[in-house]
Design a protein around this motif. Sequence first.
Motif, PDB file in Angstrom:
ATOM      1  N   ASN A  45       0.824  -1.211   0.000  1.00 14.85           N
ATOM      2  CA  ASN A  45       0.000   0.000   0.000  1.00 14.85           C
ATOM      3  C   ASN A  45       0.850   1.250   0.000  1.00 14.85           C
ATOM      4  OD1 ASN A  45      -2.552  -0.775  -0.275  1.00 14.85           O
ATOM      5  ND2 ASN A  45      -3.214  -0.331   1.811  1.00 14.85           N
ATOM      6  N   GLY A  46       1.905   1.183   0.811  1.00 15.61           N
ATOM      7  CA  GLY A  46       2.810   2.328   0.873  1.00 15.61           C
ATOM      8  C   GLY A  46       3.397   2.620  -0.501  1.00 15.61           C
ATOM      9  N   VAL A  47       3.827   1.555  -1.145  1.00 18.65           N
ATOM     10  CA  VAL A  47       4.375   1.701  -2.501  1.00 18.65           C
ATOM     11  C   VAL A  47       3.337   2.348  -3.406  1.00 18.65           C
ATOM     12  CG1 VAL A  47       4.966   0.359  -4.541  1.00 18.65           C
ATOM     13  CG2 VAL A  47       6.058  -0.154  -2.380  1.00 18.65           C
ATOM     14  N   HIS A  48       2.140   1.840  -3.290  1.00 18.77           N
ATOM     15  CA  HIS A  48       1.083   2.348  -4.168  1.00 18.77           C
ATOM     16  C   HIS A  48       0.812   3.825  -3.930  1.00 18.77           C
ATOM     17  CE1 HIS A  48      -2.521   2.247  -6.606  1.00 18.77           C
ATOM     18  NE2 HIS A  48      -3.214   2.767  -5.607  1.00 18.77           N
ATOM     19  N   THR A  49       0.742   4.183  -2.645  1.00 17.30           N
ATOM     20  CA  THR A  49       0.450   5.593  -2.340  1.00 17.30           C
ATOM     21  C   THR A  49       1.557   6.492  -2.856  1.00 17.30           C
ATOM     22  OG1 THR A  49      -0.075   4.587  -0.226  1.00 17.30           O
ATOM     23  CG2 THR A  49      -0.659   6.909  -0.511  1.00 17.30           C
ATOM     24  N   THR A  50       2.798   6.110  -2.539  1.00 22.12           N
ATOM     25  CA  THR A  50       3.932   6.921  -3.012  1.00 22.12           C
ATOM     26  C   THR A  50       3.856   7.083  -4.522  1.00 22.12           C
ATOM     27  OG1 THR A  50       5.154   5.580  -1.437  1.00 22.12           O
ATOM     28  CG2 THR A  50       6.400   7.206  -2.678  1.00 22.12           C
ATOM     29  N   ALA A  51       3.600   5.935  -5.166  1.00 24.98           N
ATOM     30  CA  ALA A  51       3.586   5.964  -6.619  1.00 24.98           C
ATOM     31  C   ALA A  51       2.493   6.894  -7.132  1.00 24.98           C
ATOM     32  CB  ALA A  51       3.384   4.558  -7.165  1.00 24.98           C
ATOM     33  N   SER A  52       1.299   6.758  -6.599  1.00 25.04           N
ATOM     34  CA  SER A  52       0.221   7.571  -7.159  1.00 25.04           C
ATOM     35  C   SER A  52       0.430   9.048  -6.850  1.00 25.04           C
ATOM     36  CB  SER A  52      -1.141   7.105  -6.669  1.00 25.04           C
ATOM     37  OG  SER A  52      -1.050   6.615  -5.365  1.00 25.04           O
TER      38      SER A  52
END
Lengths: 335, 329, 446
Positions: free
Chosen positions: C247-254
Amino acid sequence: MSDQDLVLKVEDLKVHFNIKNKQGGSEVLRAVEGVSFELKQGETLGLVGESGCGKSTTAKAILRLVPSQTGTARLNLAEPGKPSHWVDLLQLKAWDLRECRQSIQMIFQDPYASLNPRMTVGDIIEEPLKIYKRGSSSDRKFQVRSLMEEVGLDPAFIRRYPHEFSGGQRQRIGIARALALNPKVIICDEPVSALDVSIRSQVLNLLRELQEKRGLSYIFIAHDLSVVKRISHRVAVMYLGKIVECAPSDTIYKNPLHPYTQALLSAIPIPNPEIESQRQRIVLEGDLPSPTRERIGCDFSGRCPEVIEGRCTGEIPALIENEKDHSIACFLHES
Amino acid sequence: MALLEVQNLKTHFHTQDGLVRAVDGVSLNVEAGKTVGIVGESGSGKSVTNMTILGLVPTPPGIIDADAILFEGQDLRSLSKEQLRKLRGNRIAMVFQDPMTSLNPFLTIEDQLTEPLLIHKGQNMDQARQRVLQLLKEVGIPDPQSRLKDYPHQFSGGMRQRVMMAMALVCEPSLLICDEPTTALDVTIQAQILELLKRIQKEHGTTIIFITHDLGVAAGFCDEIYVMYAGRIVEHAQTDELFKTPLHPYTASLLKSVPRLDQEASEAFVTIQGSPPDLTALPAGCSFQPRCDHAISRCETERPTLEEREGNHSRQCSCFVDLRGEVKS
Amino acid sequence: MNIPIQTDDVPMRKRPWGEVPFAFLVNLSWFMSFIVGIILIPIHDLPITAWIAWGLWFAINLSVTLFLQTKRMVPLEAPVSKKEIQGTSLFKDAINRLKQNQLATLSAGVLILMMICCFGQSIIAKAIHPDIDDPKSIVALENSFLSIHFDHTRLNKEESFSPPSTRHWFGTDFAGRDIFARTLYGGTISFLVALVATIVSLIIGVSWGAISGYTGGKTDHYMMRFVDVLYGLPFMFLIILIMTLVNGVHTTASQNRDIVTQYEDFLAEGKTEEADKVLQENELTTNLGTVKAAIWLDNNISPVFVMFIAIGLVSWLTMARITRGQVLSLKQREFITAAKTIGAGNMRIIFLHIVPNLLGPVIIYTTLTIPTVMLTESFLSFLGLGISEPQCSWGSLASAGWKEINVIKPYWWLVAYPTLAMFLTLFSLNFIGDGLRDALDPKMKR
């Protein structure tokens, strides 16, 4: 007996297992302690004994299904009449062993457990042929059908599964599977013990017919001496891993020399009330001694009604051929 | 008066494959003090007969029907479950085939052997223990005092069967039913157990019903024999009579085909054709007809009835062939 | 072989063959009519015609059932013919027995029906709204029947939070999206989770267990100790950890995707100063590398997929243990010894003899892991760690709906329908599992 007539020679076979005993240490279970016998071409040798005597283990050791400690089991691969060609089954390496398996096969006790429940009958009988790549697919199918006819099964049932057959029929399937590779020796491990009484003689008849037709040699293992006597030419009696007496079957019944054989024979019930009421039963005391203990003296000395104190408890008697074709391991009958 | 009288017992089961007629019209008459043998193969219904008499057959899926089941004059079917329980282990005892599974592996034999006494005779632990020790000595267990606290797996097969017998005898039953007690044992141990049973019968006068498939054992042990096939009794006679002059083709064929120690090794095997009957699909007439050498047309359609011949020898067969000459005595 | 002849006082009669599937369909029809009835009740503006139609359906069920019961069954008097030459394998035998277990067959029917509906919805939605998976696609407000009922991304603010009606059978959520379509779409995801996770656990578990069990000795010992160690680890924590990372990866990415694209465009055009300014404004000077990695991961690996794998990795352990146990006991069976005596090698024995006999307990355990997997996924979604918008699963729907409900706004339909769907599925799977266990029970027929 010239060497050429023999098809299997077993000498001094020993099978020991390391097991953990209750105290946590390990001890040696001496399942087979020096078994020697010879099997003539076309004859049946009966191997008789009670539970724990090592008869099944002997068979498994010959077939390399369990590891053996010492001894040789030599198989004569030559055709009858030709000069012998002996190989020691216990020394063969993997590939050679596989090749030799074609000459020595086995029939099992439990007709329910010895067939793969998920394979059709045709597949079961065909499998040995497939493994050794005998013939083309249609050749094999034809061979399977003729094998089924030979053992008395209707070839139309070739696609059925084992659970759809009765116990006697399943045993026939096992016999057909053993015959598929045209072996010289078949080891029969209690083949009729698990069958109903009324169909035992059917299967025994079949085995005898096959022996006459194909010149097979059998090692017939059983605990029921009545059955063994009727189908074997010679009988070897085993006790706690050793052969104690070996003689032609009629001789064993009419003239048993070893005290254990005598006790065994007297214990077997005969379906004849007159004979039964007149029989003198030799009832042995106690139980079988433990196969893990050290063997000092004769194994049977603890229960033998004719034990010679000192001699029997101190020395182990060897299996000596006493009279014509009658071997015995007992100090009472030393010649 | 007969100790146990069973008339026309029928036990049927509804299974996925159809209606299994496990017991189909069985009548027994057991006199006190006698040893009665029930001989038959697997599927002949011998075990189910006994389970039914003792009330051990669950009634769905089983359907039980009988004209009478009388033990010591009392109709067992009219008893409640509680009353039946008081009988079992107390007046009627049973010894099973496999001592491995019929003894509780988690209890010491002391616990298991004293249990019937505590339940049925209301004794306390000390009295029960004394009786148990005495009994263990009687059945031939060496040094019973030290073995009381042992578990079943610490005994050998023969010893376990002796413990089972001690458990059966502990309340001094008048009827002892043995269901293939020696089948799983070695031949020399079997001889020991049979000797033990004979001794017990002589000393206590217990009536014994002995179920087996081994004709040899029945010949040496039983006074009279019932032969069962496919849930019916096909022949009943005193032991000597039965073996000398079997009147039913099944008995005769069985006697001829069973491998015997006193036969010559080279003799041909006599076989019974066909295979044991499928209990869900029994033939309309006589159940043995497909395998019978002497079958006549009547056997296919008519079911024979039990008829008595001379000397208390009855059989259930339609044919008139005299089988006297056929079996070697 | 004897041709057995039925005697005439047999009380149990065999049903004529054609009746069996017909009766099954009738049962299924009953069941569906009840479910549909339950669903129709909350729809407040249902026209009378719908109720009349339902009533007719109910009546037809009733009359057919009564007819079947009173119709005379033909007793089987003719001799039973010889069994077919083609034998029945143990599997076919088991399927037959399963068919006789009405509850299990009904459950299987319900399950298959649900899967058809769910996958059907995905197909229809994709067909009418081709770029449905692109979160940025502009959705024109269509009013076709299919669009209203089957497009799970159809937004309509005016219709938000409307209760079940003829227009939206299951009501709508905060964005006006049809709950019926969302429930069916959630079904797709939930079934996919079950499938992928189970396959992962099957492949790893069965291989591990079979190799370990057949080899025996030290290999078996160490392989099983490994399994034991893994058993001791708290899996929920591990999965939550993994999913939090994801999720962290996803948030950072978005958050940073556009910025990084801007930066790279500037670099490509050679405007390094503007590029650096972009970075400085967004505080990305030091951790540009990490952010780029996050974006790459997010682009290429779907977090949903990671979740599937994670759940699968967790459930293979018991499968391995079960397989090993089965293999250990199979090894001792006489037909394996027989195979050795006829010269079969190890490979042949494992694949042709042992594995076919393993499948029974493995299949049963599989039907029992699927509910566990689904529940794990729904739990994760409930925590917010599972799949993300606009995708949904039953668990995420229930959790999102749960958050919206309070005393003033009793929007029960947000939670009720996804939960009902999950309940039906798990219930059916349980009965199928029970039925399979009974059917595959290796009791010999005679």
